[in-house]
Motif scaffolding. Structure first.
Motif, PDB file in Angstrom:
ATOM      1  N   GLU A 201      48.786  42.858  33.395  1.00  8.34           N
ATOM      2  CA  GLU A 201      48.322  41.681  33.790  1.00  8.34           C
ATOM      3  C   GLU A 201      48.996  41.222  34.961  1.00  8.34           C
ATOM      4  N   PHE A 202      48.173  40.760  36.152  1.00 12.83           N
ATOM      5  CA  PHE A 202      48.730  40.228  37.501  1.00 12.83           C
ATOM      6  C   PHE A 202      48.246  38.868  37.511  1.00 12.83           C
ATOM      7  N   PHE A 203      49.508  38.108  37.561  1.00 13.10           N
ATOM      8  CA  PHE A 203      49.142  36.775  37.327  1.00 13.10           C
ATOM      9  C   PHE A 203      49.756  35.911  38.613  1.00 13.10           C
ATOM     10  N   GLN A 204      48.837  35.343  39.610  1.00 14.36           N
ATOM     11  CA  GLN A 204      49.085  34.548  40.594  1.00 14.36           C
ATOM     12  C   GLN A 204      48.916  33.048  40.489  1.00 14.36           C
ATOM     13  N   GLY A 205      50.114  32.298  40.445  1.00 14.04           N
ATOM     14  CA  GLY A 205      50.080  30.828  40.124  1.00 14.04           C
ATOM     15  C   GLY A 205      49.007  30.223  41.162  1.00 14.04           C
ATOM     16  N   ARG A 206      48.385  29.173  40.841  1.00 12.34           N
ATOM     17  CA  ARG A 206      47.319  28.540  41.599  1.00 12.34           C
ATOM     18  C   ARG A 206      47.706  26.871  41.219  1.00 12.34           C
ATOM     19  N   GLU A 207      46.845  26.355  42.324  1.00 11.33           N
ATOM     20  CA  GLU A 207      47.110  24.731  42.058  1.00 11.33           C
ATOM     21  C   GLU A 207      46.852  24.353  40.592  1.00 11.33           C
ATOM     22  N   SER A 208      47.345  23.378  40.206  1.00 12.45           N
ATOM     23  CA  SER A 208      46.917  22.398  38.898  1.00 12.45           C
ATOM     24  C   SER A 208      46.953  23.312  37.728  1.00 12.45           C
ATOM     25  N   ARG A 209      47.822  24.543  37.830  1.00 10.66           N
ATOM     26  CA  ARG A 209      47.738  25.551  36.849  1.00 10.66           C
ATOM     27  C   ARG A 209      46.655  26.123  36.433  1.00 10.66           C
ATOM     28  N   VAL A 210      45.655  26.440  37.477  1.00  8.82           N
ATOM     29  CA  VAL A 210      44.387  27.051  37.205  1.00  8.82           C
ATOM     30  C   VAL A 210      44.396  28.552  37.946  1.00  8.82           C
ATOM     31  N   HIS A 211      45.270  29.067  37.455  1.00  9.56           N
ATOM     32  CA  HIS A 211      45.878  30.286  37.848  1.00  9.56           C
ATOM     33  C   HIS A 211      44.784  31.418  37.960  1.00  9.56           C
ATOM     34  N   ASP A 212      45.099  32.617  38.938  1.00 14.72           N
ATOM     35  CA  ASP A 212      44.328  33.623  38.582  1.00 14.72           C
ATOM     36  C   ASP A 212      45.043  34.727  37.895  1.00 14.72           C
ATOM     37  N   ARG A 213      44.312  35.309  36.926  1.00 15.42           N
ATOM     38  CA  ARG A 213      44.982  36.296  36.021  1.00 15.42           C
ATOM     39  C   ARG A 213      44.038  37.385  35.823  1.00 15.42           C
ATOM     40  N   ILE A 214      44.357  38.561  36.543  1.00 16.36           N
ATOM     41  CA  ILE A 214      43.469  39.707  36.375  1.00 16.36           C
ATOM     42  C   ILE A 214      44.128  40.711  35.598  1.00 16.36           C
ATOM     43  N   VAL A 215      43.316  41.325  34.519  1.00 14.70           N
ATOM     44  CA  VAL A 215      44.030  42.423  33.608  1.00 14.70           C
ATOM     45  C   VAL A 215      43.198  43.516  33.816  1.00 14.70           C
ATOM     46  N   PHE A 216      44.116  44.768  33.530  1.00 16.19           N
ATOM     47  CA  PHE A 216      43.563  46.041  33.534  1.00 16.19           C
ATOM     48  C   PHE A 216      43.669  46.673  32.058  1.00 16.19           C
ATOM     49  N   ASP A 217      42.753  46.879  31.777  1.00 10.98           N
ATOM     50  CA  ASP A 217      42.854  47.827  30.128  1.00 10.98           C
ATOM     51  C   ASP A 217      42.308  49.163  30.264  1.00 10.98           C
ATOM     52  N   LYS A 218      43.169  49.895  29.672  1.00 15.73           N
ATOM     53  CA  LYS A 218      42.969  51.458  29.808  1.00 15.73           C
ATOM     54  C   LYS A 218      41.930  52.052  28.894  1.00 15.73           C
ATOM     55  N   GLN A 219      41.060  52.610  29.559  1.00 16.24           N
ATOM     56  CA  GLN A 219      39.802  53.079  28.728  1.00 16.24           C
ATOM     57  C   GLN A 219      39.552  54.656  29.027  1.00 16.24           C
ATOM     58  N   GLY A 220      40.218  55.538  28.343  1.00 18.19           N
ATOM     59  CA  GLY A 220      40.194  56.996  28.475  1.00 18.19           C
ATOM     60  C   GLY A 220      41.062  57.110  29.753  1.00 18.19           C
ATOM     61  N   SER A 221      40.722  57.612  30.980  1.00 24.01           N
ATOM     62  CA  SER A 221      41.339  57.879  32.058  1.00 24.01           C
ATOM     63  C   SER A 221      41.174  56.865  33.027  1.00 24.01           C
ATOM     64  N   ASP A 222      40.445  55.795  32.870  1.00 25.30           N
ATOM     65  CA  ASP A 222      40.001  54.697  33.818  1.00 25.30           C
ATOM     66  C   ASP A 222      40.502  53.423  33.502  1.00 25.30           C
ATOM     67  N   TRP A 223      40.431  52.551  34.162  1.00 21.27           N
ATOM     68  CA  TRP A 223      40.922  51.171  33.877  1.00 21.27           C
ATOM     69  C   TRP A 223      39.657  50.079  34.079  1.00 21.27           C
ATOM     70  N   LYS A 224      39.698  49.249  32.841  1.00 24.51           N
ATOM     71  CA  LYS A 224      38.634  48.182  32.996  1.00 24.51           C
ATOM     72  C   LYS A 224      39.195  46.963  33.436  1.00 24.51           C
ATOM     73  N   VAL A 225      38.567  46.334  34.416  1.00 22.40           N
ATOM     74  CA  VAL A 225      39.257  45.126  35.349  1.00 22.40           C
ATOM     75  C   VAL A 225      38.564  43.806  34.756  1.00 22.40           C
ATOM     76  N   SER A 226      39.299  42.771  34.132  1.00 21.21           N
ATOM     77  CA  SER A 226      38.517  41.517  34.063  1.00 21.21           C
ATOM     78  C   SER A 226      39.473  40.415  34.302  1.00 21.21           C
ATOM     79  N   ARG A 227      38.872  39.220  34.476  1.00 29.08           N
ATOM     80  CA  ARG A 227      39.573  37.865  34.622  1.00 29.08           C
ATOM     81  C   ARG A 227      39.852  37.304  33.351  1.00 29.08           C
ATOM     82  N   ILE A 228      40.884  36.855  33.132  1.00 28.18           N
ATOM     83  CA  ILE A 228      41.172  35.978  31.744  1.00 28.18           C
ATOM     84  C   ILE A 228      41.507  34.532  32.407  1.00 28.18           C
ATOM     85  N   CYS A 229      41.278  33.501  31.547  1.00 29.55           N
ATOM     86  CA  CYS A 229      41.459  32.268  31.848  1.00 29.55           C
ATOM     87  C   CYS A 229      43.054  31.857  31.752  1.00 29.55           C
ATOM     88  N   PRO A 230      43.231  30.899  32.491  1.00 26.29           N
ATOM     89  CA  PRO A 230      44.821  30.472  32.569  1.00 26.29           C
ATOM     90  C   PRO A 230      45.248  29.728  31.456  1.00 26.29           C
TER      91      PRO A 230
END
Ligand SMILES: Cc1cc2nc3c(=O)[nH]c(=O)nc-3n(C[C@H](O)[C@H](O)[C@H](O)COP(=O)(O)O)c2cc1C
Length: 230
Positions: A201-230
């Motif tokens: 998970e890569f977490f970049q702090g944003r104003e009013s705690r509405v942060h950016d959170r981008i996660v990578f989940d391994k699927q075989g040899s690839d990675w699935k990228v998603s955004r999750i809520c702060p």
């Protein structure tokens, strides 16, 4: 002596902890389109930026382990020594006597957290870990200052010892044994642990705690990228 009531004490503590003027995170944003294709490359980019910002010990991370079957969790600060070519995070420690060693023997899953305050960033890593062989661990052991190598041999990490004096005496005995040589074998129980991430998970702090959170989940040899809520 005047004793504070528990309530008063709590109020004093909470005014220290819950500062209403908490820092706003406004330095940067993290967008799906900007992240690297693979998490280890994104980590490399952020780690370099942390180094360029002169962040104090950017390789310091929190390592959490969990003992089974109790499920009891423990964590501690350690240093990342390498991000290997497979994207594994490598740390070094005592795998004989320490608490993390005892936990790891029952459960190979660990999690890591980096926090880089000045960049308002957090990186979280989860995965299964494996120990490096003695041959793989020796090169890093050799790079350590002699005193640290001696310490690794003398110290039964996390085991009780009766006094500081006894500890120093033990260190002195090991130092004496190796006083005429720089060649010190890496102890069997000491070495690297490679964490093979399956989640980042890569977490970049944003104003009013509405942060950016981008996660990578391994699927075989690839990675699935998603955004999750702060
Ligand atoms: C900044 C910092 C870096 C540390 N780096 C390491 C490390 O790389 N390896 C290690 O075994 N312990 C390191 N320690 C000590 C650990 O936090 C911990 O005390 C030790 O590993 C024993 O933990 P355990 O009994 O939970 O296994 C570090 C401590 C600090 C404060």
């Amino acid at each position: 002596m005047l004793r504070k009531s528990p309530l008063l004490f709590r109020r004093t503590m909470s005014s220290l902890i819950h500062n209403p003027k908490t820092e706003q995170y406004t330095l940067a944003a993290l967008n799906e389109k900007d992240v690297a294709k693979r998490p280890e490359l994104q980590f490399e980019k952020w780690f370099k930026e942390a180094q360029e910002q002169n962040i104090v010990v950017p390789e310091a991370l929190n390592l959490a382990t969990a003992e089974l079957p109790s499920g009891r969790v423990s964590n501690r600060t350690v240093l990342m020594k390498e991000l290997d070519t497979n994207g594994n995070v490598v740390i070094y420690s005592n795998w004989g006597t320490s608490r993390k060693a005892a936990d790891f023997k029952t459960n190979p899953y660990v999690s890591l957290t980096f926090w880089w305050k000045e960049l308002q960033r957090q990186v979280r890593v989860e995965g299964k870990a494996h120990l490096l062989s003695k041959e793989e661990s020796q090169p890093y052991f050799d790079e350590r200052p002699k005193g640290s190598r001696i310490g690794a041999i003398a110290s039964k990490q996390s085991q009780p010892i009766e006094s500081r004096e006894k500890l120093e005496e033990t260190v002195a005995q090991v130092a004496k044994k190796y006083q005429d040589t720089e060649e010190i074998p890496c102890p069997e129980y000491w070495g690297g642990l490679a964490v093979e991430p399956d989640h980042w998970e890569f977490f970049q702090g944003r104003e009013s705690r509405v942060h950016d959170r981008i996660v990578f989940d391994k699927q075989g040899s690839d990675w699935k990228v998603s955004r999750i809520c702060p």
